[in-house]
Design a protein around this motif. Sequence first.
Motif, PDB file in Angstrom:
ATOM      1  N   THR A 124      41.419  39.026  23.466  1.00 20.05           N
ATOM      2  CA  THR A 124      40.027  38.857  23.879  1.00 20.05           C
ATOM      3  C   THR A 124      39.422  40.223  24.171  1.00 20.05           C
ATOM      4  OG1 THR A 124      40.676  36.796  24.921  1.00 20.05           O
ATOM      5  CG2 THR A 124      38.511  37.670  25.523  1.00 20.05           C
ATOM      6  N   PRO A 125      38.384  40.609  23.410  1.00 18.82           N
ATOM      7  CA  PRO A 125      37.780  41.924  23.654  1.00 18.82           C
ATOM      8  C   PRO A 125      36.890  41.903  24.898  1.00 18.82           C
ATOM      9  CG  PRO A 125      36.624  40.783  21.886  1.00 18.82           C
ATOM     10  CD  PRO A 125      37.750  39.883  22.304  1.00 18.82           C
ATOM     11  N   GLY A 126      36.744  43.041  25.509  1.00 14.07           N
ATOM     12  CA  GLY A 126      35.871  43.148  26.679  1.00 14.07           C
ATOM     13  C   GLY A 126      35.610  44.607  26.987  1.00 14.07           C
ATOM     14  N   ASN A 127      34.938  44.845  28.123  1.00 15.54           N
ATOM     15  CA  ASN A 127      34.719  46.235  28.545  1.00 15.54           C
ATOM     16  C   ASN A 127      34.975  46.370  30.032  1.00 15.54           C
ATOM     17  OD1 ASN A 127      32.085  46.251  30.178  1.00 15.54           O
ATOM     18  ND2 ASN A 127      31.587  44.983  28.383  1.00 15.54           N
ATOM     19  N   ILE A 128      35.252  47.597  30.458  1.00 16.14           N
ATOM     20  CA  ILE A 128      35.702  47.796  31.843  1.00 16.14           C
ATOM     21  C   ILE A 128      34.569  47.654  32.858  1.00 16.14           C
ATOM     22  CG2 ILE A 128      37.758  49.223  31.368  1.00 16.14           C
ATOM     23  CD1 ILE A 128      35.908  51.645  32.045  1.00 16.14           C
ATOM     24  N   ASP A 129      33.320  47.560  32.391  1.00 15.94           N
ATOM     25  CA  ASP A 129      32.240  47.383  33.363  1.00 15.94           C
ATOM     26  C   ASP A 129      31.941  45.921  33.657  1.00 15.94           C
ATOM     27  OD1 ASP A 129      32.006  50.060  33.763  1.00 15.94           O
ATOM     28  OD2 ASP A 129      30.556  50.342  32.135  1.00 15.94           O
ATOM     29  N   ASP A 130      32.070  45.075  32.639  1.00 14.53           N
ATOM     30  CA  ASP A 130      31.714  43.661  32.845  1.00 14.53           C
ATOM     31  C   ASP A 130      32.926  42.767  33.060  1.00 14.53           C
ATOM     32  OD1 ASP A 130      29.157  44.557  32.225  1.00 14.53           O
ATOM     33  OD2 ASP A 130      29.411  44.118  30.078  1.00 14.53           O
ATOM     34  N   ASP A 131      34.101  43.194  32.623  1.00 14.03           N
ATOM     35  CA  ASP A 131      35.222  42.248  32.542  1.00 14.03           C
ATOM     36  C   ASP A 131      36.420  42.570  33.426  1.00 14.03           C
ATOM     37  OD1 ASP A 131      33.977  40.664  30.430  1.00 14.03           O
ATOM     38  OD2 ASP A 131      34.292  42.435  29.183  1.00 14.03           O
ATOM     39  N   LEU A 132      36.280  43.577  34.265  1.00  7.63           N
ATOM     40  CA  LEU A 132      37.440  43.985  35.065  1.00  7.63           C
ATOM     41  C   LEU A 132      37.955  42.861  35.969  1.00  7.63           C
ATOM     42  CD1 LEU A 132      38.674  46.722  34.609  1.00  7.63           C
ATOM     43  CD2 LEU A 132      37.685  47.514  36.752  1.00  7.63           C
ATOM     44  N   GLU A 133      37.036  42.047  36.484  1.00  2.23           N
ATOM     45  CA  GLU A 133      37.455  40.950  37.386  1.00  2.23           C
ATOM     46  C   GLU A 133      38.406  39.988  36.689  1.00  2.23           C
ATOM     47  OE1 GLU A 133      34.278  42.052  37.524  1.00  2.23           O
ATOM     48  OE2 GLU A 133      34.638  42.992  39.484  1.00  2.23           O
ATOM     49  N   LYS A 134      38.273  39.886  35.377  1.00  3.45           N
ATOM     50  CA  LYS A 134      39.134  38.949  34.634  1.00  3.45           C
ATOM     51  C   LYS A 134      40.604  39.317  34.782  1.00  3.45           C
ATOM     52  CE  LYS A 134      35.717  37.577  31.265  1.00  3.45           C
ATOM     53  NZ  LYS A 134      35.037  38.086  30.091  1.00  3.45           N
ATOM     54  N   LEU A 135      40.855  40.574  35.123  1.00  7.21           N
ATOM     55  CA  LEU A 135      42.243  41.019  35.218  1.00  7.21           C
ATOM     56  C   LEU A 135      42.943  40.446  36.454  1.00  7.21           C
ATOM     57  CD1 LEU A 135      41.999  44.709  34.033  1.00  7.21           C
ATOM     58  CD2 LEU A 135      41.991  42.582  32.742  1.00  7.21           C
ATOM     59  N   ALA A 136      42.165  39.821  37.340  1.00  5.52           N
ATOM     60  CA  ALA A 136      42.758  39.229  38.547  1.00  5.52           C
ATOM     61  C   ALA A 136      43.825  38.200  38.183  1.00  5.52           C
ATOM     62  CB  ALA A 136      41.670  38.581  39.391  1.00  5.52           C
ATOM     63  N   GLY A 137      43.716  37.633  36.987  1.00  6.67           N
ATOM     64  CA  GLY A 137      44.665  36.574  36.621  1.00  6.67           C
ATOM     65  C   GLY A 137      45.878  37.061  35.834  1.00  6.67           C
ATOM     66  N   VAL A 138      45.894  38.326  35.404  1.00  4.42           N
ATOM     67  CA  VAL A 138      46.962  38.702  34.468  1.00  4.42           C
ATOM     68  C   VAL A 138      48.203  39.277  35.173  1.00  4.42           C
ATOM     69  CG1 VAL A 138      45.215  39.192  32.697  1.00  4.42           C
ATOM     70  CG2 VAL A 138      46.313  41.080  33.897  1.00  4.42           C
TER      71      VAL A 138
ATOM     72  N   SER B 140      42.357  53.168  40.473  1.00  7.71           N
ATOM     73  CA  SER B 140      41.756  52.721  41.730  1.00  7.71           C
ATOM     74  C   SER B 140      40.936  51.458  41.491  1.00  7.71           C
ATOM     75  CB  SER B 140      40.860  53.813  42.320  1.00  7.71           C
ATOM     76  OG  SER B 140      41.607  54.997  42.449  1.00  7.71           O
ATOM     77  N   ARG B 141      40.226  51.438  40.396  1.00  2.00           N
ATOM     78  CA  ARG B 141      39.421  50.241  40.086  1.00  2.00           C
ATOM     79  C   ARG B 141      40.321  49.052  39.782  1.00  2.00           C
ATOM     80  NH1 ARG B 141      35.036  51.584  35.648  1.00  2.00           N
ATOM     81  NH2 ARG B 141      34.446  49.415  36.102  1.00  2.00           N
ATOM     82  N   LEU B 142      41.412  49.308  39.069  1.00  2.00           N
ATOM     83  CA  LEU B 142      42.335  48.211  38.733  1.00  2.00           C
ATOM     84  C   LEU B 142      42.970  47.640  39.999  1.00  2.00           C
ATOM     85  CD1 LEU B 142      44.308  49.615  35.629  1.00  2.00           C
ATOM     86  CD2 LEU B 142      42.532  47.844  35.637  1.00  2.00           C
ATOM     87  N   ASP B 143      43.346  48.547  40.887  1.00  2.00           N
ATOM     88  CA  ASP B 143      44.037  48.128  42.099  1.00  2.00           C
ATOM     89  C   ASP B 143      43.150  47.196  42.936  1.00  2.00           C
ATOM     90  OD1 ASP B 143      46.376  48.075  43.494  1.00  2.00           O
ATOM     91  OD2 ASP B 143      45.871  49.791  44.785  1.00  2.00           O
TER      92      ASP B 143
ATOM     93  N   ALA C 187      50.098  52.435  48.398  1.00  2.00           N
ATOM     94  CA  ALA C 187      51.550  52.220  48.359  1.00  2.00           C
ATOM     95  C   ALA C 187      51.868  50.999  47.509  1.00  2.00           C
ATOM     96  CB  ALA C 187      52.075  52.026  49.774  1.00  2.00           C
ATOM     97  N   ARG C 188      51.032  49.981  47.626  1.00  2.00           N
ATOM     98  CA  ARG C 188      51.200  48.749  46.868  1.00  2.00           C
ATOM     99  C   ARG C 188      51.148  49.040  45.355  1.00  2.00           C
ATOM    100  NH1 ARG C 188      47.265  43.708  46.086  1.00  2.00           N
ATOM    101  NH2 ARG C 188      46.215  45.271  44.840  1.00  2.00           N
ATOM    102  N   PHE C 189      50.225  49.925  44.992  1.00  2.00           N
ATOM    103  CA  PHE C 189      50.079  50.279  43.584  1.00  2.00           C
ATOM    104  C   PHE C 189      51.350  50.984  43.087  1.00  2.00           C
ATOM    105  CE2 PHE C 189      48.759  52.924  40.000  1.00  2.00           C
ATOM    106  CZ  PHE C 189      47.981  52.042  39.266  1.00  2.00           C
ATOM    107  N   ALA C 190      51.841  51.925  43.899  1.00  2.00           N
ATOM    108  CA  ALA C 190      53.034  52.684  43.496  1.00  2.00           C
ATOM    109  C   ALA C 190      54.231  51.760  43.283  1.00  2.00           C
ATOM    110  CB  ALA C 190      53.351  53.746  44.530  1.00  2.00           C
ATOM    111  N   GLU C 191      54.309  50.691  44.079  1.00  2.00           N
ATOM    112  CA  GLU C 191      55.433  49.752  43.946  1.00  2.00           C
ATOM    113  C   GLU C 191      55.368  48.971  42.634  1.00  2.00           C
ATOM    114  OE1 GLU C 191      55.388  47.222  47.376  1.00  2.00           O
ATOM    115  OE2 GLU C 191      55.693  48.935  48.728  1.00  2.00           O
TER     116      GLU C 191
END
Length: 781
Positions: free
Chosen positions: A76-90, A109-112, A139-143
């Motif tokens: 599914t194509p997308g872009n990092i400005d409109d679709d980043l929230e979708k990553l909450a499920g992956v 930082s945005r992904l985290d 720290a959570r990200f590093a783990e």
Amino acid sequence: MEIRSAAVIGAGVMGSGIAAHIANAGIPVFLLDIVPPEVIEGRGNDRSVVARAAIERMLKTEPAAFTHKRNARLVTPGNIDDDLEKLAGVDWIVEAVVENPAVKSALYSRLDAVRKPGSIVSSNTSTIPLKNLIEGQSARFAEDFMITHFFNPPRYMRLLEVVAGPDTRPDAVAGLSRFADTRLGKGVVACKDRPGFIANRIGTYWIQAAINEAMDLGLTIEEADAVVGRPMGIPKTGVFGLVDLVGLDLMPYVSRSLLKTLPPDDPYRSIHREPELFTRMIAEGYTGRKGKGGFYRMNKSGGARVKEAIDLSTGQYRASEKATLESVGAAKQGLRALVEHPDKGGTYARRVLTGVLGYAASLVPEIADDITAVDQAMRLGYNWKYGPFELIDQLGPDWLADALRAEGKPVPALLERAAGQGFYLTEGGKRRFLTVAGDYADIVRPDGVLLLSDIKLGSKPIKRNGSAALWDIGDGVVCLEFTGKMNALDGDVMALIQTAIGMIGDGENEWKALVVHNEGDNFSVGVNLGLALFAINIAMWPQVEQSVQEGQETYKALKYAPFPVVAAPSGMALGGGCEILLHCDAVQAHVETYMGLVEVGVGVIPGWGGCKEMLTRATLNKKRPGGPMPPIAQVFETISLAKVAKSAEEARDLMFLRPTDGITINRDRLLADAKAKALELAKDYAPPEPVALRLPGPTARAALDLAVDGFRLQGKATPHDVVVSSALAGVLSGGDTDITVEIDEDGLLELERTAFLKLVRSRATIARIEHMLGTGKPLRN
Ligand code: NAI
């Protein structure tokens, strides 16, 4: 931890290829890139155009990125400005954006902020250390963070280097590594957080050393490639051909980024050069195959295409000349014979190998825990047949140590430790390797990995002849291996199949099933054409007829044997190599299996039951709408166009594989999967019921002939294509029959045989065979 969904950020060369390959595993994946500046400025309104265009590109690239076009629907194509929230499920996010620490850091930082707890984030960076990447992150990200370094192209290159940081959760590393192994088919190699990891660290040194020495010794590029390619078990592109393939412009980019992070005393620093010729070539667009040409190019001269090569001393193209170095011939006697040969090729080989092998030996344990990781990385990441430590064993560790001393270079501690013994040894049928501590440890294969090469180390074949062998692979299962040159099929193979049928089928021993498998690059490209041409040229017609009949009978006997037969192919399975698969009870195919009945290319039709089996499959396919013609037409098209499936998934579309046949994505797991299938079938095995078909006869033949005539008029079929197609049409329509009569398998085989034997006597067919043997390409006569 299970990975059920994924996202890839960055839809460039690597990101789009990785996303395609995750889709190949059946996993839905988001592919996000930036909203391009022109869209932000109002020119164009598709904010996800970068990712969308990347998917379109992936659908067109050759070799294909998808194992089946329909897999593109999982991306599914997308872009990092409109679709980043979708990553909450992956479950897994792969970062493959530009190699710029600031860009990567801002993105993390945005992904985290949006990702779910416990989801894995990994970077595809080739050069940035992990410790720099996680700087300033939570720290959570590093783990949850690691590096997953894929090689280009991600579907085909088997290496995945994985780097964990000091804080990375071990279960996340284990989970992802297992996923990459079993679902993406990768050979996962754990690397330390060191510059260039393993493969590129050694590979970059090797490329540089091979270029420098070629220039210093005055070798032509053809000579250099002839020495550092095949004789060393390295692909025949050698070094200059490899640079053309990956792009000359990448070289300064990779070396400069390595130089930024390598230790101050690293030996690469002293060999690094950027020749003026290369800088000029890059500036003028001669970057290799993707550019105007590279060290080699195809040029048009007087209407003909000629291969040209760069003269390293003048920088000008000249006609390419085949290398004629005695040392290359001497290499048949082993690597020592190559490096000790007095000609310049021998000197060249010695200098390059001493350099790169000494370097590799100095890097363990700095870059990897043990030598097996290094060997595995070079085999899977650079397609070397042998890793550096296997090459050292071929030369002898003492030889290498002496050579280094003679050149005034330091002898690595690990190499000293291997002196007098070697890096690998076989004990009690098990392969063992020298550890950093100086003792030997067993090479342990993961569960579900079974390699014929391991079995061969610890046992002798049950039976063997010049072209095939039978191995006991445990639990009552026998493995039939083709062993001839290029796994070609001949009378010896047929004889051993008959032996296997007798041996397993007599019920006297504990044998339960047969698996047909080998570890060659290609399962089999069919009959030994050279042998066939020899027989044809001296008009040994009875022998030709006998070999056709023998093949038919053997494959039929395999089909009706009183035990299950499961084939486990990988690579090309063409002609007779495809026909044997059609006769097995089940096939467990490596995803990179390329099946095809390509006989028309040499002016014949499938003659070992291939027409019969395909016709039977198509006719008995219940999904097809009624009438005898559609299945005949489908098989006719597949065979007359010599269609080759470019993956096991495509082979299902062409009916070379049945829906019940399995696909294994990791080649190392193929034999174990096939063996398990064979044992499952053996539980209450009964051979298949014989089949008989009702075929329409001359009316169907006339229809097919008419279609071929249409192609001829359009210039799509050559005169001999028409002859061969017509013979095929005669077989597939059932010969001189009509729909009221049943034709059994022997009847179909007879039609095949008769048509085959008629074609093989024609001058045009013989010309096709000769041309194929001489050039490797079909003759369009
Ligand atoms: P590329 O230049 O082909 O693609 C990079 C993509 O990232 C572009 O489409 C760009 O628009 C996008 N991008 C840039 N900033 C972004 C952001 N903030 N968010 C989302 N997308 C963004 O680069 P390539 O070659 O695919 O490399 C990607 C990564 O993979 C790099 O870290 C590189 O070092 C690594 N790598 C590259 C290999 C190769 O052979 N090209 C091999 C192995 C690793």
